[in-house]
Structure formats: C-alpha cells, structure tokens
Design a protein around this motif. Structure first.
Motif, PDB file in Angstrom:
ATOM      1  N   TYR A 191       0.832  -1.197   0.000  1.00 40.53           N
ATOM      2  CA  TYR A 191       0.000   0.000   0.000  1.00 40.53           C
ATOM      3  C   TYR A 191       0.865   1.244   0.000  1.00 40.53           C
ATOM      4  O   TYR A 191       1.962   1.260   0.578  1.00 40.53           O
ATOM      5  N   THR A 194      -0.992   8.071   1.403  1.00 42.36           N
ATOM      6  CA  THR A 194      -1.436   9.215   0.613  1.00 42.36           C
ATOM      7  C   THR A 194      -0.985  10.556   1.180  1.00 42.36           C
ATOM      8  O   THR A 194      -1.116  11.591   0.521  1.00 42.36           O
ATOM      9  N   TRP A 200      -4.684   4.978   2.853  1.00 45.94           N
ATOM     10  CA  TRP A 200      -3.699   4.262   2.058  1.00 45.94           C
ATOM     11  C   TRP A 200      -4.376   3.679   0.817  1.00 45.94           C
ATOM     12  O   TRP A 200      -5.550   3.320   0.863  1.00 45.94           O
ATOM     13  N   ASN A 201      -3.613   3.577  -0.253  1.00 40.75           N
ATOM     14  CA  ASN A 201      -4.114   2.965  -1.473  1.00 40.75           C
ATOM     15  C   ASN A 201      -3.311   1.715  -1.799  1.00 40.75           C
ATOM     16  O   ASN A 201      -2.073   1.748  -1.798  1.00 40.75           O
ATOM     17  N   GLN A 202      -4.031   0.631  -2.071  1.00 37.98           N
ATOM     18  CA  GLN A 202      -3.335  -0.576  -2.478  1.00 37.98           C
ATOM     19  C   GLN A 202      -2.752  -0.379  -3.870  1.00 37.98           C
ATOM     20  O   GLN A 202      -3.421   0.112  -4.781  1.00 37.98           O
ATOM     21  N   VAL A 203      -1.472  -0.748  -4.019  1.00 40.54           N
ATOM     22  CA  VAL A 203      -0.824  -0.598  -5.321  1.00 40.54           C
ATOM     23  C   VAL A 203      -0.354  -1.923  -5.900  1.00 40.54           C
ATOM     24  O   VAL A 203       0.071  -1.967  -7.057  1.00 40.54           O
ATOM     25  N   SER A 233       0.006   4.272 -10.720  1.00 40.35           N
ATOM     26  CA  SER A 233      -1.405   4.444 -10.361  1.00 40.35           C
ATOM     27  C   SER A 233      -2.073   3.087 -10.345  1.00 40.35           C
ATOM     28  O   SER A 233      -1.652   2.153 -11.047  1.00 40.35           O
ATOM     29  N   THR A 235      -3.207  -0.594  -9.588  1.00 37.37           N
ATOM     30  CA  THR A 235      -2.433  -1.780  -9.232  1.00 37.37           C
ATOM     31  C   THR A 235      -1.747  -2.377 -10.457  1.00 37.37           C
ATOM     32  O   THR A 235      -1.505  -3.581 -10.520  1.00 37.37           O
TER      33      THR A 235
END
Length: 324
Positions: A191, A194, A200-203, A233, A235
C-alpha cells in the motif's frame, strides 16, 4: 515510538504481480559516467528549535555513506577518498536518506537524529521495527517508523519525541523519493501512504522484496522470478527484469542481484535493460545523489562504484552501511 490503536491500512483482495521470464543480464553498452554527488534541496520537517541545530548539509547535501563499525561500537561518516570521521558511539542500526541519518540505541532501541555536525544527536522517539525518510506533498521530508510489534505506522511530528499514527498493522515499510509504502501482515499486499493519516491505497500484491527510488516503486515477485515496476497508479505493474535475488533502489538508480552468482546489475532506465557492474556483496546502497556503495560479502570493506565494473575501496570493515 508510542504504539496507537490498530487503525489505518485498509486490507482488500490481493492483486498479485505476474511472473516473467526475462533474465536480469548485462547489456552491451558504453561504460556509464558516475552519478553526480549533489541532489535537490529538501528539508526535514522539524520544529524551530531542532531546525536551528541541523547543519546545512542536511538540507542541501553532498553524497555521504555512513557506516557502523564491525562491533557496532561507533558510527562513522565518509568524507571522501578514504577519509572517515566518527560521528557517534554505539548503535544497533542505522537508517538514512535525503541527507539525514538516524541511529537506534543498543540499550533500549530509542531512535536518534544526527545533527550533521560533530557527534551531536537528538532523541526523537522510542524503538521501532524499521525507520525511513520520504517526501510528502507539503514539500518536506518526513521521518516514519513502524512500531516494534508491527501494530502501526507512525510519522514523527518534527517536535521532541512525539509521533502521529498514520497507518495500522504492517509487516515492513519502504521509503524513498517516490513515497512511503507498507506491506500488509495478513496477505503481503503493498500500500502507498497518501499523506493523510490512515488513508492508504493498495498498489500491488505480495513480493519477495520491494525498493523505492526517486521516481518509482519496484518489486520482486514472491518466488524471485521477475522484477516489476509499479506504473504509478492503481495496481498495474510492468515487468522490468527477470529472476533476481534481491533489489535495491535509491536516487535515480535500481540494482538487482543475480539469484545464482550474486553479481550485481544496474538498470539502464528501461524495462529489461540491465548491465552488470560488479560481483556479489553483503549489501548495496544507492544514495539520494545516486552514488552506489557496496559492502563486500565478508563485510571487510566498503566500496564505491566508479563506472563500468570498476569499484574503489573507500573504507574498511563495517557491520552496516547506509547512504544519505
């Protein structure tokens, strides 16, 4: 570091990286020119009192390597050539980036920030599993730490020994110019933070290892079968190389080791484009100014890459080497 509530990283379904078959191998190319030893100005986020103690090199720095003696009784900074100066006493471990260094105490694990002059250090927090530096959208470099039991990710406020929880449980965290990332202890997914606490963003999915440089996040698949680069950006990932033993990143550089021989390869800045620059080592570090340091397999010498496959010895035995 104070451990807070178990809130933060939101865990969702795994998005595993695909395996590839392109081997990490040298490419025919001219000998590269060693990277410059300067980097853009970036300042650590600190309060006024501490800021007054930090020396200029910590804001606009030249490349430095910092090493811990074999018995961990002293911290030494490389000053160029084969000259090293002692900047600290006993330490358990070192973490560095963007011209800054922190060390952990062998007695209690507390973390100390180096002032940049003499042997002056300031206690900024308690123990942690790992620490690292990364920039945020506010234009400052921030210091992050993972709680010793992995229960939370914290960001130093820049004042005293006060930390703010910015994420929940994590196995490990990875920091660099491209940001701050952490892996889930439940499924290994990775993750990106941000900049907003607990958002949080899963990547991507799990990997054997990850590494961050000034522009990108890189990952090695769980079985070591391929190196991938996050597209920046969502996944989506692009295969960047074949089988590797480990990956290292920093500055504008990316290294991978051959899983059989341990030889080290430098990425030329494009997918599946690599060249061998040296043999095996116990560790490799890339400074924020993109200089490459290597610790020999027996840890009896610190070497600096000169281009091609040429390395020069700049220091003797060390247990740990990190690059600012």
């Amino acid at each position: 570091m104070r451990i807070g509530l178990r809130t933060g990283i939101h865990l969702t379904a795994a998005v595993a990286m695909l395996l590839g078959a392109v081997a990490v191998a040298p490419q025919a190319s001219a000998a590269p020119t060693p990277a410059p030893a300067t980097a853009p100005v970036r300042q650590l986020k600190v309060d006024g009192a501490l800021a007054a103690t930090l020396q200029p090199h910590a804001a606009q720095y030249t490349a430095h390597a910092v090493a811990l003696s074999p018995n961990k009784s002293g911290v030494f900074q490389w000053e160029g050539g084969t000259t090293w100066s002692q900047i600290g006493g006993p330490a358990a471990n070192l973490y560095a980036g963007f011209g800054y260094v922190v060390a952990t105490s062998p007695q209690n694990g507390d973390v100390y920030l180096y002032s940049g002059a003499g042997q002056s250090w300031t206690r900024v927090g308690g123990p942690g599993r790992v620490f690292g530096f990364a920039p945020e959208t506010d234009g400052y470099i921030h210091l992050y730490g993972l709680a010793p039991d992995g229960s939370g990710v914290f960001r130093w406020t820049g004042s005293g020994a006060t930390w703010t929880q910015v994420g929940g449980p994590a196995s490990w965290m990875y920091t660099g110019g491209a940001g701050m990332f952490a892996t889930s202890p439940q499924n290994g997914n990775i993750y990106q933070f941000t900049g907003t606490p607990n958002v949080w963003n899963q990547v991507g999915g799990p990997g054997k290892s990850f590494a961050v440089n000034n522009t990108s996040l890189f990952g090695l698949t769980p079985n070591g079968g391929a190196v991938f680069r996050w597209n920046g950006s969502g996944t989506a990932w692009t295969q960047w190389g074949g089988p590797a033993g480990w990956v290292y990143a920093g500055g504008s550089g990316l290294l991978a080791t051959n899983p059989s021989s341990g030889d080290v390869f430098l990425n030329n800045g494009a997918a599946n484009d690599w060249r061998q620059i040296g043999g095996p080592g116990a560790d490799f570090e890339i400074s924020s100014a993109s200089q490459i340091f290597g610790l020999t397999p027996s840890r009896n010498a610190v070497n600096l890459w000169q281009g091609g496959t040429t390395w020069v010895t700049i220091g003797g035995p060390a247990s740990v080497v990190v690059a600012e």
